[in-house]
Scaffold this motif. Structure first.
Motif, PDB file in Angstrom:
ATOM      1  N   TYR A 170      16.475-141.261  20.246  1.00  0.00           N
ATOM      2  CA  TYR A 170      15.233-141.074  20.989  1.00  0.00           C
ATOM      3  C   TYR A 170      14.216-142.144  20.583  1.00  0.00           C
ATOM      4  O   TYR A 170      14.161-142.536  19.417  1.00  0.00           O
ATOM      5  CB  TYR A 170      14.605-139.707  20.678  1.00  0.00           C
TER       6      TYR A 170
ATOM      7  N   TYR B 276      18.315-129.445  26.144  1.00  0.00           N
ATOM      8  CA  TYR B 276      18.168-128.771  24.865  1.00  0.00           C
ATOM      9  C   TYR B 276      17.787-129.708  23.743  1.00  0.00           C
ATOM     10  O   TYR B 276      17.236-129.294  22.744  1.00  0.00           O
ATOM     11  CB  TYR B 276      19.477-128.059  24.507  1.00  0.00           C
ATOM     12  N   ASN B 277      18.117-130.967  23.903  1.00  0.00           N
ATOM     13  CA  ASN B 277      17.889-131.889  22.801  1.00  0.00           C
ATOM     14  C   ASN B 277      16.696-132.793  23.021  1.00  0.00           C
ATOM     15  O   ASN B 277      16.370-133.591  22.174  1.00  0.00           O
ATOM     16  CB  ASN B 277      19.142-132.730  22.581  1.00  0.00           C
ATOM     17  N   LYS B 278      16.047-132.690  24.156  1.00  0.00           N
ATOM     18  CA  LYS B 278      14.881-133.507  24.443  1.00  0.00           C
ATOM     19  C   LYS B 278      13.663-132.644  24.182  1.00  0.00           C
ATOM     20  O   LYS B 278      13.523-131.573  24.758  1.00  0.00           O
ATOM     21  CB  LYS B 278      14.919-133.963  25.894  1.00  0.00           C
ATOM     22  N   LEU B 279      12.800-133.101  23.310  1.00  0.00           N
ATOM     23  CA  LEU B 279      11.685-132.291  22.837  1.00  0.00           C
ATOM     24  C   LEU B 279      10.339-132.766  23.373  1.00  0.00           C
ATOM     25  O   LEU B 279      10.138-133.953  23.592  1.00  0.00           O
ATOM     26  CB  LEU B 279      11.624-132.308  21.306  1.00  0.00           C
TER      27      LEU B 279
ATOM     28  N   LEU C 112      13.485-124.464  12.284  1.00  0.00           N
ATOM     29  CA  LEU C 112      13.774-124.155  13.674  1.00  0.00           C
ATOM     30  C   LEU C 112      13.834-122.645  13.803  1.00  0.00           C
ATOM     31  O   LEU C 112      14.428-121.975  12.952  1.00  0.00           O
ATOM     32  CB  LEU C 112      15.104-124.772  14.104  1.00  0.00           C
TER      33      LEU C 112
ATOM     34  N   TYR D 136      15.748-141.428  25.984  1.00  0.00           N
ATOM     35  CA  TYR D 136      16.716-140.625  25.237  1.00  0.00           C
ATOM     36  C   TYR D 136      18.116-141.091  25.609  1.00  0.00           C
ATOM     37  O   TYR D 136      18.464-141.162  26.790  1.00  0.00           O
ATOM     38  CB  TYR D 136      16.486-139.153  25.587  1.00  0.00           C
TER      39      TYR D 136
ATOM     40  N   GLY E 111      16.235-127.694  30.682  1.00  0.00           N
ATOM     41  CA  GLY E 111      17.467-128.373  31.041  1.00  0.00           C
ATOM     42  C   GLY E 111      17.925-129.395  30.034  1.00  0.00           C
ATOM     43  O   GLY E 111      18.991-129.972  30.177  1.00  0.00           O
TER      44      GLY E 111
ATOM     45  N   GLN F  26      10.682-125.945  17.094  1.00  0.00           N
ATOM     46  CA  GLN F  26      10.862-126.637  15.831  1.00  0.00           C
ATOM     47  C   GLN F  26       9.504-127.008  15.248  1.00  0.00           C
ATOM     48  O   GLN F  26       8.553-127.262  15.993  1.00  0.00           O
ATOM     49  CB  GLN F  26      11.685-127.920  16.018  1.00  0.00           C
TER      50      GLN F  26
ATOM     51  N   PHE G  81       6.503-132.616  21.992  1.00  0.00           N
ATOM     52  CA  PHE G  81       5.779-132.360  20.755  1.00  0.00           C
ATOM     53  C   PHE G  81       4.312-132.055  21.039  1.00  0.00           C
ATOM     54  O   PHE G  81       3.698-132.619  21.945  1.00  0.00           O
ATOM     55  CB  PHE G  81       5.831-133.591  19.840  1.00  0.00           C
TER      56      PHE G  81
ATOM     57  N   ARG H 144      14.760-119.625  16.743  1.00  0.00           N
ATOM     58  CA  ARG H 144      15.284-119.345  18.063  1.00  0.00           C
ATOM     59  C   ARG H 144      14.463-118.245  18.728  1.00  0.00           C
ATOM     60  O   ARG H 144      13.836-117.427  18.066  1.00  0.00           O
ATOM     61  CB  ARG H 144      16.748-118.921  17.971  1.00  0.00           C
TER      62      ARG H 144
ATOM     63  N   TYR I 116       7.718-129.686  12.398  1.00  0.00           N
ATOM     64  CA  TYR I 116       7.895-130.913  11.619  1.00  0.00           C
ATOM     65  C   TYR I 116       6.628-131.160  10.812  1.00  0.00           C
ATOM     66  O   TYR I 116       5.529-130.763  11.196  1.00  0.00           O
ATOM     67  CB  TYR I 116       8.115-132.118  12.541  1.00  0.00           C
TER      68      TYR I 116
ATOM     69  N   PHE J 136      11.681-132.880   9.736  1.00  0.00           N
ATOM     70  CA  PHE J 136      11.996-131.528  10.201  1.00  0.00           C
ATOM     71  C   PHE J 136      11.812-130.512   9.085  1.00  0.00           C
ATOM     72  O   PHE J 136      12.202-130.748   7.931  1.00  0.00           O
ATOM     73  CB  PHE J 136      13.445-131.497  10.689  1.00  0.00           C
TER      74      PHE J 136
ATOM     75  N   ALA K 151      14.277-121.979  24.309  1.00  0.00           N
ATOM     76  CA  ALA K 151      15.377-121.414  23.522  1.00  0.00           C
ATOM     77  C   ALA K 151      15.057-121.447  22.034  1.00  0.00           C
ATOM     78  O   ALA K 151      15.566-120.639  21.267  1.00  0.00           O
ATOM     79  CB  ALA K 151      16.654-122.177  23.810  1.00  0.00           C
ATOM     80  N   TYR K 152      14.217-122.379  21.659  1.00  0.00           N
ATOM     81  CA  TYR K 152      13.843-122.488  20.245  1.00  0.00           C
ATOM     82  C   TYR K 152      12.563-123.307  20.127  1.00  0.00           C
ATOM     83  O   TYR K 152      12.133-123.971  21.075  1.00  0.00           O
ATOM     84  CB  TYR K 152      14.958-123.140  19.422  1.00  0.00           C
TER      85      TYR K 152
END
Lengths: 117, 113
Positions: free
Chosen positions: A33, B98-101, B49, A48, B96, B34, B103, B51, B36, B46, B31-32
């Motif tokens: 990222y 899950y890994n793109k955040l 986390l 990404y 859609g 995080q 902040f 859920r 930092y 980090f 879904a969760y």
């Protein structure tokens, strides 16, 4: 093992010049990222990369910004014809996430502080 | 649109007290979430986390809660120390992705001796 590294740590450039920022992710991490952080602001998502999938470029602020990731590892963020508003800290992160099943933490590099005069 | 909101004002507390930071989100519950920590001149690190089906998560002196009714997460540091002084960021995944955040802007915590 080594963490995420970025180079250079600082870059001062003149308006209109092109710059390249480099990111070396943690070995084996499939996701990479790029973020931008202006002074006192949160992280702004830029792009990404996930494995061999087409990158998600939805955060790139203009067509002057581009990024590539070679061999699924090192990534370069290029800013063409830099403007003063591009001045910020550019952060790279990687994670071991795969697809949509991951809840994985992101590991950040120290960032590159870009100053456009 | 999905947003993460954190108190932009710095939080100043006395050493030994409990620090409580707030993270509010909009739209559907993620879904969760995080959390930092970011020190000046460094990238975020980090911490925890949680859920959406977890009400509370603990790690040493840290505790995070997730209230889907209030659309809020609270981050607590008990027995705070000056070394805990930093900016704390909350993040949620994008729909859609899950890994793109996304902040939040972060809340700066200053723990005074």
């Amino acid at each position: 093992g080594a963490g995420v590294s970025q180079s250079p740590s600082n870059k001062v450039t003149e308006k209109g010049k092109d710059v390249e920022l480099r990111c070396d992710p943690i070995s084996g991490h499939t996701a990479l990222y790029w973020y931008r952080q202006s002074l006192g602001q949160g992280l702004e998502f830029l792009i990404y990369f996930q494995g061999n999938s087409a990158p998600d470029k939805s955060g790139l602020p203009s067509d002057r910004f581009s990024a590539e990731r070679t061999g699924g590892s090192v990534s370069t963020l290029t800013i063409q014809r830099t403007q003063q508003e591009d001045s910020a800290v550019y952060l790279c992160a990687s994670s071991s996430s795969s697809g949509t099943s991951g809840y994985n933490e992101q590991f950040f590099g120290p960032g590159t502080r870009l100053t456009v005069l | 649109s999905q947003k993460i909101e954190q108190n932009s004002e710095a939080l100043n507390i006395q050493e030994g007290k409990t620090a409580t930071l707030t993270c509010n989100y909009t739209n559907y519950s993620p879904a969760y979430l995080q959390w930092y920590r970011q020190d000046p001149g460094r990238g975020p690190v980090f911490l925890l986390l949680i859920r959406e089906n977890e009400k509370e998560k603990r790690k040493e002196r840290l505790k995070v809660t997730f209230d889907t009714t209030l659309k809020q997460s609270l981050f607590h540091i008990t027995a705070s120390q000056p070394a805990d002084s930093a900016t704390y960021l909350c993040a949620r995944p994008v729909s859609g992705g899950y890994n793109k955040l996304i902040f939040g802007a972060g809340t700066r915590l200053a723990v005074h001796p």
